[in-house]
Design a protein around this motif. Structure first.
Motif, PDB file in Angstrom:
ATOM      1  N   THR A  44     -35.097  -9.380  67.838  1.00  0.00           N
ATOM      2  CA  THR A  44     -34.483  -8.257  68.541  1.00  0.00           C
ATOM      3  C   THR A  44     -35.207  -8.087  69.869  1.00  0.00           C
ATOM      4  OG1 THR A  44     -35.929  -6.492  67.715  1.00  0.00           O
ATOM      5  CG2 THR A  44     -34.086  -7.149  66.305  1.00  0.00           C
ATOM      6  N   ARG A  45     -34.837  -7.078  70.627  1.00  0.00           N
ATOM      7  CA  ARG A  45     -35.472  -6.853  71.920  1.00  0.00           C
ATOM      8  C   ARG A  45     -36.865  -6.240  71.782  1.00  0.00           C
ATOM      9  NH1 ARG A  45     -30.150  -7.133  72.868  1.00  0.00           N
ATOM     10  NH2 ARG A  45     -29.497  -7.863  74.937  1.00  0.00           N
ATOM     11  N   ILE A  46     -37.158  -5.655  70.661  1.00  0.00           N
ATOM     12  CA  ILE A  46     -38.452  -5.020  70.428  1.00  0.00           C
ATOM     13  C   ILE A  46     -39.277  -5.908  69.501  1.00  0.00           C
ATOM     14  CG2 ILE A  46     -39.639  -2.988  69.526  1.00  0.00           C
ATOM     15  CD1 ILE A  46     -38.054  -2.447  72.055  1.00  0.00           C
ATOM     16  N   SER A  47     -40.507  -6.175  69.887  1.00  0.00           N
ATOM     17  CA  SER A  47     -41.370  -7.025  69.066  1.00  0.00           C
ATOM     18  C   SER A  47     -41.637  -6.368  67.711  1.00  0.00           C
ATOM     19  CB  SER A  47     -42.697  -7.272  69.780  1.00  0.00           C
ATOM     20  OG  SER A  47     -43.609  -7.918  68.912  1.00  0.00           O
ATOM     21  N   PRO A  48     -41.562  -7.150  66.649  1.00  0.00           N
ATOM     22  CA  PRO A  48     -41.937  -6.598  65.336  1.00  0.00           C
ATOM     23  C   PRO A  48     -43.424  -6.288  65.247  1.00  0.00           C
ATOM     24  CG  PRO A  48     -41.567  -8.963  65.180  1.00  0.00           C
ATOM     25  CD  PRO A  48     -41.132  -8.554  66.557  1.00  0.00           C
ATOM     26  N   LEU A  49     -44.197  -6.773  66.243  1.00  0.00           N
ATOM     27  CA  LEU A  49     -45.641  -6.541  66.261  1.00  0.00           C
ATOM     28  C   LEU A  49     -46.045  -5.553  67.352  1.00  0.00           C
ATOM     29  CD1 LEU A  49     -46.842 -10.246  65.771  1.00  0.00           C
ATOM     30  CD2 LEU A  49     -46.534  -8.474  64.036  1.00  0.00           C
ATOM     31  N   ALA A  50     -45.074  -4.825  67.909  1.00  0.00           N
ATOM     32  CA  ALA A  50     -45.372  -3.882  68.991  1.00  0.00           C
ATOM     33  C   ALA A  50     -46.442  -2.899  68.542  1.00  0.00           C
ATOM     34  CB  ALA A  50     -44.114  -3.144  69.405  1.00  0.00           C
ATOM     35  N   GLY A  51     -47.479  -2.730  69.374  1.00  0.00           N
ATOM     36  CA  GLY A  51     -48.573  -1.830  69.074  1.00  0.00           C
ATOM     37  C   GLY A  51     -49.688  -2.478  68.275  1.00  0.00           C
ATOM     38  N   GLN A  52     -49.482  -3.698  67.817  1.00  0.00           N
ATOM     39  CA  GLN A  52     -50.501  -4.356  67.007  1.00  0.00           C
ATOM     40  C   GLN A  52     -51.364  -5.277  67.863  1.00  0.00           C
ATOM     41  OE1 GLN A  52     -49.336  -6.116  63.297  1.00  0.00           O
ATOM     42  NE2 GLN A  52     -47.482  -4.859  63.127  1.00  0.00           N
ATOM     43  N   LYS A  53     -52.575  -5.492  67.384  1.00  0.00           N
ATOM     44  CA  LYS A  53     -53.454  -6.466  68.014  1.00  0.00           C
ATOM     45  C   LYS A  53     -53.193  -7.827  67.379  1.00  0.00           C
ATOM     46  CE  LYS A  53     -58.234  -7.416  69.310  1.00  0.00           C
ATOM     47  NZ  LYS A  53     -59.641  -6.948  69.226  1.00  0.00           N
ATOM     48  N   VAL A  54     -53.074  -8.845  68.225  1.00  0.00           N
ATOM     49  CA  VAL A  54     -52.884 -10.219  67.756  1.00  0.00           C
ATOM     50  C   VAL A  54     -54.068 -11.050  68.222  1.00  0.00           C
ATOM     51  CG1 VAL A  54     -50.373 -10.117  67.598  1.00  0.00           C
ATOM     52  CG2 VAL A  54     -51.436 -10.681  69.780  1.00  0.00           C
ATOM     53  N   THR A  55     -54.377 -12.078  67.479  1.00  0.00           N
ATOM     54  CA  THR A  55     -55.593 -12.854  67.733  1.00  0.00           C
ATOM     55  C   THR A  55     -55.265 -14.328  67.927  1.00  0.00           C
ATOM     56  OG1 THR A  55     -56.853 -11.322  66.365  1.00  0.00           O
ATOM     57  CG2 THR A  55     -57.875 -13.453  66.819  1.00  0.00           C
ATOM     58  N   ASP A  56     -55.824 -14.892  68.988  1.00  0.00           N
ATOM     59  CA  ASP A  56     -55.766 -16.333  69.249  1.00  0.00           C
ATOM     60  C   ASP A  56     -54.338 -16.883  69.221  1.00  0.00           C
ATOM     61  OD1 ASP A  56     -58.500 -16.408  69.526  1.00  0.00           O
ATOM     62  OD2 ASP A  56     -58.849 -16.915  67.419  1.00  0.00           O
ATOM     63  N   VAL A  57     -53.450 -16.211  69.960  1.00  0.00           N
ATOM     64  CA  VAL A  57     -52.073 -16.693  70.082  1.00  0.00           C
ATOM     65  C   VAL A  57     -52.073 -17.885  71.049  1.00  0.00           C
ATOM     66  CG1 VAL A  57     -49.712 -16.095  70.721  1.00  0.00           C
ATOM     67  CG2 VAL A  57     -51.209 -14.360  69.688  1.00  0.00           C
ATOM     68  N   PRO A  58     -51.589 -19.054  70.634  1.00  0.00           N
ATOM     69  CA  PRO A  58     -51.676 -20.242  71.495  1.00  0.00           C
ATOM     70  C   PRO A  58     -50.491 -20.369  72.437  1.00  0.00           C
ATOM     71  CG  PRO A  58     -50.841 -20.873  69.349  1.00  0.00           C
ATOM     72  CD  PRO A  58     -51.099 -19.391  69.278  1.00  0.00           C
ATOM     73  N   GLY A  59     -50.716 -21.032  73.569  1.00  0.00           N
ATOM     74  CA  GLY A  59     -49.636 -21.312  74.501  1.00  0.00           C
ATOM     75  C   GLY A  59     -50.113 -22.118  75.682  1.00  0.00           C
ATOM     76  N   ILE A  60     -49.153 -22.650  76.429  1.00  0.00           N
ATOM     77  CA  ILE A  60     -49.428 -23.362  77.676  1.00  0.00           C
ATOM     78  C   ILE A  60     -49.043 -22.445  78.834  1.00  0.00           C
ATOM     79  CG2 ILE A  60     -48.894 -25.389  79.083  1.00  0.00           C
ATOM     80  CD1 ILE A  60     -50.302 -26.118  76.525  1.00  0.00           C
ATOM     81  N   VAL A  61     -49.941 -22.293  79.809  1.00  0.00           N
ATOM     82  CA  VAL A  61     -49.649 -21.461  80.976  1.00  0.00           C
ATOM     83  C   VAL A  61     -48.560 -22.131  81.812  1.00  0.00           C
ATOM     84  CG1 VAL A  61     -50.578 -20.444  83.082  1.00  0.00           C
ATOM     85  CG2 VAL A  61     -51.982 -20.511  81.007  1.00  0.00           C
ATOM     86  N   THR A  62     -47.458 -21.408  82.028  1.00  0.00           N
ATOM     87  CA  THR A  62     -46.345 -21.964  82.804  1.00  0.00           C
ATOM     88  C   THR A  62     -46.281 -21.432  84.230  1.00  0.00           C
ATOM     89  OG1 THR A  62     -44.868 -20.232  81.984  1.00  0.00           O
ATOM     90  CG2 THR A  62     -44.943 -22.294  80.731  1.00  0.00           C
ATOM     91  N   ALA A  63     -46.869 -20.261  84.489  1.00  0.00           N
ATOM     92  CA  ALA A  63     -46.849 -19.683  85.838  1.00  0.00           C
ATOM     93  C   ALA A  63     -47.837 -18.537  85.887  1.00  0.00           C
ATOM     94  CB  ALA A  63     -45.449 -19.182  86.200  1.00  0.00           C
ATOM     95  N   THR A  64     -48.327 -18.248  87.091  1.00  0.00           N
ATOM     96  CA  THR A  64     -49.246 -17.129  87.285  1.00  0.00           C
ATOM     97  C   THR A  64     -48.708 -16.223  88.376  1.00  0.00           C
ATOM     98  OG1 THR A  64     -50.575 -18.319  88.930  1.00  0.00           O
ATOM     99  CG2 THR A  64     -51.247 -18.523  86.616  1.00  0.00           C
ATOM    100  N   ARG A  65     -48.955 -14.915  88.228  1.00  0.00           N
ATOM    101  CA  ARG A  65     -48.611 -13.964  89.285  1.00  0.00           C
ATOM    102  C   ARG A  65     -49.925 -13.386  89.790  1.00  0.00           C
ATOM    103  NH1 ARG A  65     -43.672 -10.540  88.032  1.00  0.00           N
ATOM    104  NH2 ARG A  65     -44.958  -9.498  86.478  1.00  0.00           N
ATOM    105  N   THR A  66     -50.242 -13.713  91.028  1.00  0.00           N
ATOM    106  CA  THR A  66     -51.558 -13.393  91.586  1.00  0.00           C
ATOM    107  C   THR A  66     -51.499 -12.308  92.649  1.00  0.00           C
ATOM    108  OG1 THR A  66     -51.339 -15.159  93.235  1.00  0.00           O
ATOM    109  CG2 THR A  66     -52.378 -15.741  91.145  1.00  0.00           C
ATOM    110  N   TYR A  67     -50.340 -11.678  92.827  1.00  0.00           N
ATOM    111  CA  TYR A  67     -50.183 -10.659  93.866  1.00  0.00           C
ATOM    112  C   TYR A  67     -49.785  -9.333  93.232  1.00  0.00           C
ATOM    113  CZ  TYR A  67     -45.324 -11.922  93.037  1.00  0.00           C
ATOM    114  OH  TYR A  67     -44.115 -12.190  92.439  1.00  0.00           O
ATOM    115  N   GLY A  68     -49.981  -8.265  93.999  1.00  0.00           N
ATOM    116  CA  GLY A  68     -49.583  -6.947  93.552  1.00  0.00           C
ATOM    117  C   GLY A  68     -50.419  -6.444  92.392  1.00  0.00           C
ATOM    118  N   SER A  69     -49.946  -5.404  91.759  1.00  0.00           N
ATOM    119  CA  SER A  69     -50.675  -4.807  90.642  1.00  0.00           C
ATOM    120  C   SER A  69     -50.296  -5.420  89.299  1.00  0.00           C
ATOM    121  CB  SER A  69     -50.417  -3.297  90.593  1.00  0.00           C
ATOM    122  OG  SER A  69     -50.838  -2.674  91.788  1.00  0.00           O
ATOM    123  N   SER A  70     -49.105  -6.007  89.232  1.00  0.00           N
ATOM    124  CA  SER A  70     -48.654  -6.598  87.964  1.00  0.00           C
ATOM    125  C   SER A  70     -49.093  -8.052  87.883  1.00  0.00           C
ATOM    126  CB  SER A  70     -47.134  -6.504  87.847  1.00  0.00           C
ATOM    127  OG  SER A  70     -46.711  -6.991  86.602  1.00  0.00           O
TER     128      SER A  70
END
Length: 608
Positions: A44-70
């Motif tokens: 769904t549009r809302i994560s079933p883990l919303a509000g929870q802490k997750v540990t060591d979630v793996p992934g490959i970095v596909t892009a970075t946003r280095t400007y602004g506050s976000s």
């Protein structure tokens, strides 16, 4: 309703994420071996883990946003599941320049958050993020997961499901159906690396380095390359906003009909000012379609040409007077009567009690003469200070320009900012009690909004009544990508009341003289198929003449990839019945990145 900058969005992102983070209750950390990105995104549009802490979630970095506050980065699981509903990508909000690079294999520990761009009151969908992250780089130089190709075949023809009535119409809790609905399809790719190829531009580059393309080249296409928004049920599913992770100076200056050739690739984001957005790591190459500004034909000696033109907060400090003048003289062929909207007072947005606009109007008239046009005369009524909405201190109002060599204005004393204009019968004909005069200015429908300006003109011995309008804007309406479906258009309440007042005034004229020539025109801030238009047209008192054009040519404004009608010229039964009129939406602004106004002017030629 212009777009907004990514920088503003970034500032909002930080505030909203921090607020969301402070409101959630953390549970026990989930196990690393059981939680991957698709588990976070869910079905769904809302994560079933919303509000929870997750540990060591793996992934490959596909892009970075280095400007602004976000600031942060997108990562994607290179080992996807087999469920098309679950996205394999997610944005990791760092709040500062991320210390990872594209191709890094990382693990992330943090809190799953649902951020609503613009806040809950905006009605927007939420964006699933990992916040307060601890990032560990496992290896570098890894291949980035291949982008998902978004094209005409992959995007469904239906736009969105109806929301859950038990959740006030929200779609957030509905299981995604990406093969059925376009918004579900885009949501299933949230945060993932995606790609479009050889896409046509359907909204020109704006001042914030954003443009819109379509992946469906034949979807409600105009002959000039845009995509028409022709009903509430044709939202145009192929539209997609394009931003860039590169320098704004390098962003292409595109017009409608141009093409981004080759591939445009990057993560699929969601923001307040456009919804689903491809934030490009790689932009296609701009190929110009050579779009040119339109010119209407010159009216004949027996034709009265009446135009409406929103000049977008024009005040004496602006540098667009010569361009507006050239447009009126050359592209509009010097109409006999021009209703101008958004003329500001003589010191613009300075809020010091100034309401007169003589300097503004005369500067435009002088520029028209310098461009080879006629010496227009003008009429208007100054508003009560700070009572007509628009930019604070600007005191925008409607103004009649008219060419005294071709048409005369019937001046009748008594019109002011608070006195309502009425209709009387003189020798069997309708006459205004004041000219110029304001229509029902004390009506609550006009609170913080522009009051209609009525004027009586004579052309070749025939009286023509013209009512200049600028109805309340669509600000506050939920966007097409809102979580609430169908969306709520809250601005309609006041605009419908305004339309009712205008329709009633036109009926007052027609009750006295049923064959009177009446024109109600201006920035109606609503579509030709809208409830507002139906109320204006009520009981046959008026008819929106833009409907005399083919559907593919009905647009005056371009918003988020949808070319649409906001400016209208409505005509009384005598004008429509005789059929001796011609309508033209003159496209000189809405399709161009160097527009001098965000509205296209409209011209009606008739024989009173």
């Amino acid at each position: 309703m212009p777009s907004r900058s990514s920088a503003r969005l970034a500032a909002l992102t930080v505030a909203a994420v921090c607020s969301a983070a402070s409101a959630v209750v953390l549970t026990s950390p989930a196990h690393a071996d059981s939680v991957r990105i698709h588990d976070i995104q869910g079905t769904t549009r809302i994560s079933p883990l919303a509000g929870q802490k997750v540990t060591d979630v793996p992934g490959i970095v596909t892009a970075t946003r280095t400007y602004g506050s976000s600031r942060g980065f997108w990562m994607q699981d290179p080992t996807p599941d087999d469920d098309p509903r679950t996205s394999e990508g997610v944005f990791v909000f760092t709040g500062s320049t991320p210390k990872v690079a594209v191709g890094d294999s990382v693990t992330v520990t943090g809190t799953v958050s649902e951020y609503v761009p613009g806040g809950a009151s905006s009605g927007n969908q939420s964006l699933t993020e990992i916040t307060k992250p601890t990032v560990t780089t496992v290896s570098t130089g890894n291949p980035v997961p291949a982008p998902v190709v978004i094209d005409a075949k992959s995007v469904p023809s239906r736009y969105t499901p109806a929301g859950d009535t038990a959740a006030n119409g929200s779609v957030n809790g509905l299981t995604l159906r990406p093969s059925t609905y376009a918004l579900d399809y885009y949501e299933s790719l949230e945060g993932m690396n995606v790609q479009v190829a050889d896409t046509r531009v359907v909204t020109a580059t704006d001042p914030y380095s954003e443009l819109w393309v379509t992946v469906k080249p034949y979807e409600h296409r105009t002959r000039r390359g845009g995509t028409v928004y022709g009903s509430y049920d044709s939202q145009n599913t192929g539209r997609l906003q394009i931003q860039s992770l590169g320098a704004t100076a390098d962003f292409p200056k595109a017009n409608v009909g141009d093409t981004l050739t080759g591939t445009t690739t990057g993560p699929l984001d969601f923001n307040q000012y456009g919804g689903y957005t491809l934030v490009a790591s790689k932009l296609g190459t701009l190929k110009s379609a050579g779009l040119e500004r339109e010119t209407t034909r010159k009216q004949s000696g027996r034709e009265l040409a009446v135009a409406t033109y929103n000049v977008e907060n024009l005040d004496p400090s602006d540098h667009t007077f010569d361009q507006h003048a050239a447009a009126i003289v050359h592209n509009l062929q010097s109409p006999d009567i021009v209703s101008l909207e958004e003329i500001q007072d003589d010191n613009g947005a300075t809020d010091d009690g100034t309401v007169d606009a003589s300097v503004t109007v005369n500067k435009l008239i002088d520029a028209i003469v310098a461009a080879g046009g006629p010496k227009y005369d003008w009429r208007s009524i100054n508003p009560v200070n700070d009572q007509d909405g628009g930019e604070p201190g600007g005191n925008i109002r409607q103004v009649f320009l008219f060419n005294p060599a071709r048409v005369s204005f019937v001046d009748r004393a008594g019109g002011d900012s608070t006195t309502p204009v009425g209709v009387t019968k003189v020798n069997g004909k309708a006459e205004l009690t004041a000219s110029p005069g304001r229509v029902d200015p004390a009506n609550a429908a006009w609170k913080d909004s522009r009051k209609p300006l009525a004027g009586q003109f004579v052309f070749h011995g025939k009286t023509v009544f013209v009512i200049a309008n600028h109805l309340i804007s669509k600000g506050g309406d939920q966007p097409l990508t809102a979580q609430y479906q169908p969306v709520t258009r809250s601005s309609e309440i006041q605009r419908h009341a305004q339309a009712t007042a205008v329709n009633a005034f036109v009926k007052d004229i027609l009750k006295v003289q049923k064959n009177a020539d009446v024109i109600a025109l201006g920035d109606m801030n609503d579509f030709e198929f809208s409830g507002t238009a139906k109320i204006l047209e009520g009981d046959g008192a008026l008819w929106s003449a833009i409907k005399s054009l083919p559907k593919s040519e009905r647009y005056t404004y371009d918003y988020q990839g949808n070319e649409q009608v906001l400016d209208q010229i409505l005509i009384s039964p005598r004008i429509r019945r005789d059929g001796d009129f011609a309508y033209d939406s003159v496209h000189i602004n809405s399709e161009f990145n160097d527009q001098i106004s965000d509205h296209d002017p409209q011209v009606l030629r008739l024989r009173p």
